[in-house]
Design an enzyme around this catalytic site. Sequence first.
Site, PDB file in Angstrom:
ATOM      1  N   GLY A 115     137.749  28.924  -0.356  1.00  0.00           N
ATOM      2  CA  GLY A 115     137.789  30.325  -0.763  1.00  0.00           C
ATOM      3  C   GLY A 115     136.985  31.163   0.200  1.00  0.00           C
ATOM      4  O   GLY A 115     136.624  30.709   1.293  1.00  0.00           O
ATOM      5  N   GLY A 140     133.717  29.677   1.602  1.00  0.00           N
ATOM      6  CA  GLY A 140     133.754  28.563   2.534  1.00  0.00           C
ATOM      7  C   GLY A 140     134.629  27.453   1.992  1.00  0.00           C
ATOM      8  O   GLY A 140     135.614  27.704   1.315  1.00  0.00           O
ATOM      9  N   ILE A 156     138.387  19.813  -1.130  1.00  0.00           N
ATOM     10  CA  ILE A 156     138.746  19.801  -2.546  1.00  0.00           C
ATOM     11  C   ILE A 156     138.795  21.216  -3.111  1.00  0.00           C
ATOM     12  O   ILE A 156     139.316  21.436  -4.195  1.00  0.00           O
ATOM     13  CB  ILE A 156     137.799  18.901  -3.382  1.00  0.00           C
ATOM     14  CG1 ILE A 156     136.336  19.296  -3.206  1.00  0.00           C
ATOM     15  CG2 ILE A 156     138.012  17.447  -3.034  1.00  0.00           C
ATOM     16  CD1 ILE A 156     135.369  18.515  -4.087  1.00  0.00           C
ATOM     17  N   ASP A 182     129.801  35.357 -12.217  1.00  0.00           N
ATOM     18  CA  ASP A 182     131.144  34.938 -11.801  1.00  0.00           C
ATOM     19  C   ASP A 182     131.632  33.756 -12.640  1.00  0.00           C
ATOM     20  O   ASP A 182     132.217  32.816 -12.117  1.00  0.00           O
ATOM     21  CB  ASP A 182     131.159  34.594 -10.308  1.00  0.00           C
ATOM     22  CG  ASP A 182     132.570  34.576  -9.720  1.00  0.00           C
ATOM     23  OD1 ASP A 182     133.490  35.186 -10.324  1.00  0.00           O
ATOM     24  OD2 ASP A 182     132.762  33.957  -8.662  1.00  0.00           O
TER      25      ASP A 182
END
Length: 184
Positions: free
Chosen positions: A28, A31, A25, A142
Site C-alpha cells: 500500500g 510500503g 503479503i 485507521d
Amino acid sequence: MCCSDSELASLQIRFSSLTLDKEAIAAGGFGVVHRATHPQFGLVAYKEFPWKYISPQDKEYNDLLKEAEMRKLNHPNIVRMIVFTFEPKHYGIVLEFMHRGGLDRLIHNEKIDISMKVRLLRDVVDGMCYLHGQQPPVIHSDLKLANILITDDFVAKISDFGLTRWKENTSTLSVGVTRGTVTH
C-alpha cells in the site's frame, strides 16, 4: 523523541539478518509487508517503508520513531512490534506474524459462524479499550478490517499504527480533520 539513543540502538537489527519471502503479503501507500524469518525472532512480518534515505530532520524519521514508541504496547489483542531496521534503503519494522492475515480477507474467504464473529469483535473491543486506557490514551485513527489481523487460533489483533497518536490532555474534540483510510 520516544527513546534515548541507547534504547533506539537496542531496538535495531540489520536488514541482512532477515530472510524475506519473495512475494509480498501486503502492499500500500505505507510500503510493502513480507513474511520473513530472523535467527532470534523466528517467523515475523517485515513492513518496509518506501524511503531511500532519511535523516533526523525528516518527517519520516519521526514517523519511524512513533512506530518504535508502539513497542511499549503490550496486550494480547495488539500486534507486537519487535524491532526495526534503520539503514538506507531498508527502513522498516519487524512485527509478530499473523498466520491468517487480515480480517477483511478472512470474512471474504472463509465461512465464519456468529460465535466466531462475536469472539473476534470482543478481541477488537478489548484491544481498543487497552489503547484508550493508556496514559495518555492511544488513538489508532485507521481502524478497519484490513488492520485487524488474525492469529492461527483465531485471535484478532489490532495492527498498523502508522497514523496512531498519543492523545494530548484535552477535553475538546477535533472535527473536520481527515485521518485514516478514505473509502467509498
